[in-house]
Design an enzyme around this catalytic site. Sequence first.
Site, PDB file in Angstrom:
ATOM      1  N   TYR A 177       0.763  -1.141   0.059  1.00 66.37           N
ATOM      2  CA  TYR A 177       0.014  -0.061  -0.049  1.00 66.37           C
ATOM      3  C   TYR A 177       0.811   1.317  -0.039  1.00 66.37           C
ATOM      4  CZ  TYR A 177      -4.982  -0.611  -0.119  1.00 66.37           C
ATOM      5  OH  TYR A 177      -6.289  -0.668  -0.468  1.00 66.37           O
TER       6      TYR A 177
ATOM      7  N   GLU B  33      -0.413   4.577  -0.370  1.00 70.31           N
ATOM      8  CA  GLU B  33      -1.431   5.866  -0.533  1.00 70.31           C
ATOM      9  C   GLU B  33      -0.591   7.253  -0.412  1.00 70.31           C
ATOM     10  OE1 GLU B  33      -5.923   4.396   0.375  1.00 70.31           O
ATOM     11  OE2 GLU B  33      -4.656   5.250   2.074  1.00 70.31           O
TER      12      GLU B  33
ATOM     13  N   ASP C 276      -6.857  14.293 -24.818  1.00 70.44           N
ATOM     14  CA  ASP C 276      -6.813  12.944 -24.404  1.00 70.44           C
ATOM     15  C   ASP C 276      -6.021  12.141 -25.403  1.00 70.44           C
ATOM     16  OD1 ASP C 276      -7.289  10.377 -23.838  1.00 70.44           O
ATOM     17  OD2 ASP C 276      -9.439  10.358 -23.391  1.00 70.44           O
TER      18      ASP C 276
ATOM     19  N   THR D 254      -3.504   6.861 -21.918  1.00 71.68           N
ATOM     20  CA  THR D 254      -3.255   5.715 -21.256  1.00 71.68           C
ATOM     21  C   THR D 254      -1.790   5.391 -21.625  1.00 71.68           C
ATOM     22  OG1 THR D 254      -3.790   4.612 -23.525  1.00 71.68           O
ATOM     23  CG2 THR D 254      -5.628   4.718 -21.877  1.00 71.68           C
TER      24      THR D 254
ATOM     25  N   LYS E  62      -1.509   1.737 -25.003  1.00 72.40           N
ATOM     26  CA  LYS E  62      -1.866   1.760 -26.410  1.00 72.40           C
ATOM     27  C   LYS E  62      -0.466   1.964 -27.256  1.00 72.40           C
ATOM     28  CE  LYS E  62      -6.507   2.874 -25.278  1.00 72.40           C
ATOM     29  NZ  LYS E  62      -7.531   3.950 -25.466  1.00 72.40           N
TER      30      LYS E  62
ATOM     31  N   ARG F  58      -1.217  -1.659 -18.816  1.00 74.33           N
ATOM     32  CA  ARG F  58      -2.575  -0.897 -18.614  1.00 74.33           C
ATOM     33  C   ARG F  58      -2.599  -0.225 -17.801  1.00 74.33           C
ATOM     34  NH1 ARG F  58      -4.885  -3.977 -22.180  1.00 74.33           N
ATOM     35  NH2 ARG F  58      -6.402  -2.441 -22.271  1.00 74.33           N
TER      36      ARG F  58
HETATM   37  C1  LIG Z   1      -8.583   4.013 -24.654  1.00 72.81           C
HETATM   38  C2  LIG Z   1      -9.263   5.450 -24.396  1.00 72.81           C
HETATM   39  C3  LIG Z   1      -9.384   5.917 -23.023  1.00 72.81           C
HETATM   40  C4  LIG Z   1      -9.743   5.025 -21.841  1.00 72.81           C
HETATM   41  O1  LIG Z   1      -8.731   4.061 -21.499  1.00 72.81           O
HETATM   42  P1  LIG Z   1      -9.181   3.121 -20.488  1.00 72.81           P
HETATM   43  O2  LIG Z   1      -7.905   2.652 -19.805  1.00 72.81           O
HETATM   44  O3  LIG Z   1      -9.857   1.858 -20.974  1.00 72.81           O
HETATM   45  O4  LIG Z   1     -10.193   3.441 -19.170  1.00 72.81           O
HETATM   46  C5  LIG Z   1      -9.808   7.000 -22.776  1.00 72.81           C
HETATM   47  N1  LIG Z   1      -9.776   8.005 -23.914  1.00 72.81           N
HETATM   48  C6  LIG Z   1      -9.402   7.682 -25.157  1.00 72.81           C
HETATM   49  C7  LIG Z   1      -9.723   8.710 -26.085  1.00 72.81           C
HETATM   50  C8  LIG Z   1      -9.087   6.091 -25.475  1.00 72.81           C
HETATM   51  O5  LIG Z   1      -9.187   6.050 -26.581  1.00 72.81           O
END
Ligand SMILES: *Cc1c(COP(=O)(O)O)cnc(C)c1O
Length: 412
Positions: free
Chosen positions: A51, A53, A197, A223, A226, A232
């Site tokens: 933990y 936090e 994002d 993220t 990707k 992840r």
């Molecule tokens: C994949 C994605 C997310 C979210 O990712 P998670 O880890 O699945 O919550 C947020 N914004 C965009 C534009 C994405 O393509």
Amino acid sequence: MSYLAKTDPQIADIIEKERLRQLNGLELIASENLVSRAVLEAMGSVMTNKYAEGYPGKRYYGGCEFHDMAENLARDRLKKLFGAEHANVQPHSGTQANMAVYFAFMKLGEGLMSMKLTQGGHLSHGSPVSFTGQFYKVSQYSLDQKTEMLDYGIVDEMARKEKPRIIVCGASAYPRTIDFKAFQEIADDVGAYCMADIAHIAGLCATGVHPTSVGVTSFTTTTTHKTLRGPRGGAIMCNSEYAQAVDKAVFPGMQGGPLMNTIAAKAVCFEEALRPSFKEYNKQIVKNAKVLADTLMDGGLRLVSGGTDNHLMLIDLTTQGITGLEAETVLGKAGITVNKNTIPNETKSPFVTSGLRIGTPVVTSRGMKEAEMRQIGGWIATVVKDIHNEAVMKDIKMKVAAMAGRFTLYPD
Ligand SMILES: *Cc1c(COP(=O)(O)O)cnc(C)c1O
């Protein structure tokens, strides 16, 4: 997996089956990637036992000295990778990174402006099925009807009318370059924050293959799994003036204890992303996508917006008279994994759709290049144009396995 095979043969068997599926198939899901053995080792380490936090130097638990070192390394490497003033590496996912920014800078009922889901946006950008669509006053822009690309005039007009608190740019299914500077200028004109994002294109942004949003927009969320090719998870970057508010919103605002094994693995990923080879990798993703897109169009398929600038493309199946669901299913039988996706001006439900989203990050991580893309594009066109021919699917599945099996599952 030798230890697991002894103690829990059931789950070990499932994991082995999944490994073989990944090895022998072609993964063309645009939001996925493969991690290195080094990232896997960090994720599977004893760092999960703790933990932690709080933040480095300010934890609510004892015994965090090595967790502080790991999180500091992760933050410093991410800042270096993007040239960011501040980084928070604790969000458990991309959605949670977005939640933290909303929570920090927008009150309940204030305006959130973003791209429509059916045009390429993300659930966490204000969809009615997400809390974001229920807690905020959402307005959503569409693409230009004819070009199927972003029209900054449309965004500007909507921003002036709606006066949102936060304007979101960035998408999950948009194959073209995004002008982050244009978005920030629109936000500035109406006194809004701009949140980019970059979940899908983070690797491209980090390496200059796509213009970056860091240092341009008020906040950048992403993220790490990707195109960034890590475990992840999520991350947030911003200028120092917003650092405290962002950190407070992540913990204790949105989350409890951080996933420290994942944070260690994020640090490993960011170091890998700082190497020159990661730039070459991201350039190859885009080269591969262009060749795949050209092959599909030569094969008689229509692509939304007529092509791609990044790692993904959208096939419009309406000209073929089949649905996204049908195409996803038959390609699956041929060993090619893709996902059905809505297209601009979609008329079908999200479970059926009229499109397919296809991306090259995974196959590029496996080491595939232009020649393989031509082969894959040809297979996709063949299957999609002859969806009742089981013999063709079987034949292609064998060819897919023979080709895919020659390439690694573990990028360096
Ligand atoms: C994949 C994605 C997310 C979210 O990712 P998670 O880890 O699945 O919550 C947020 N914004 C965009 C534009 C994405 O393509």
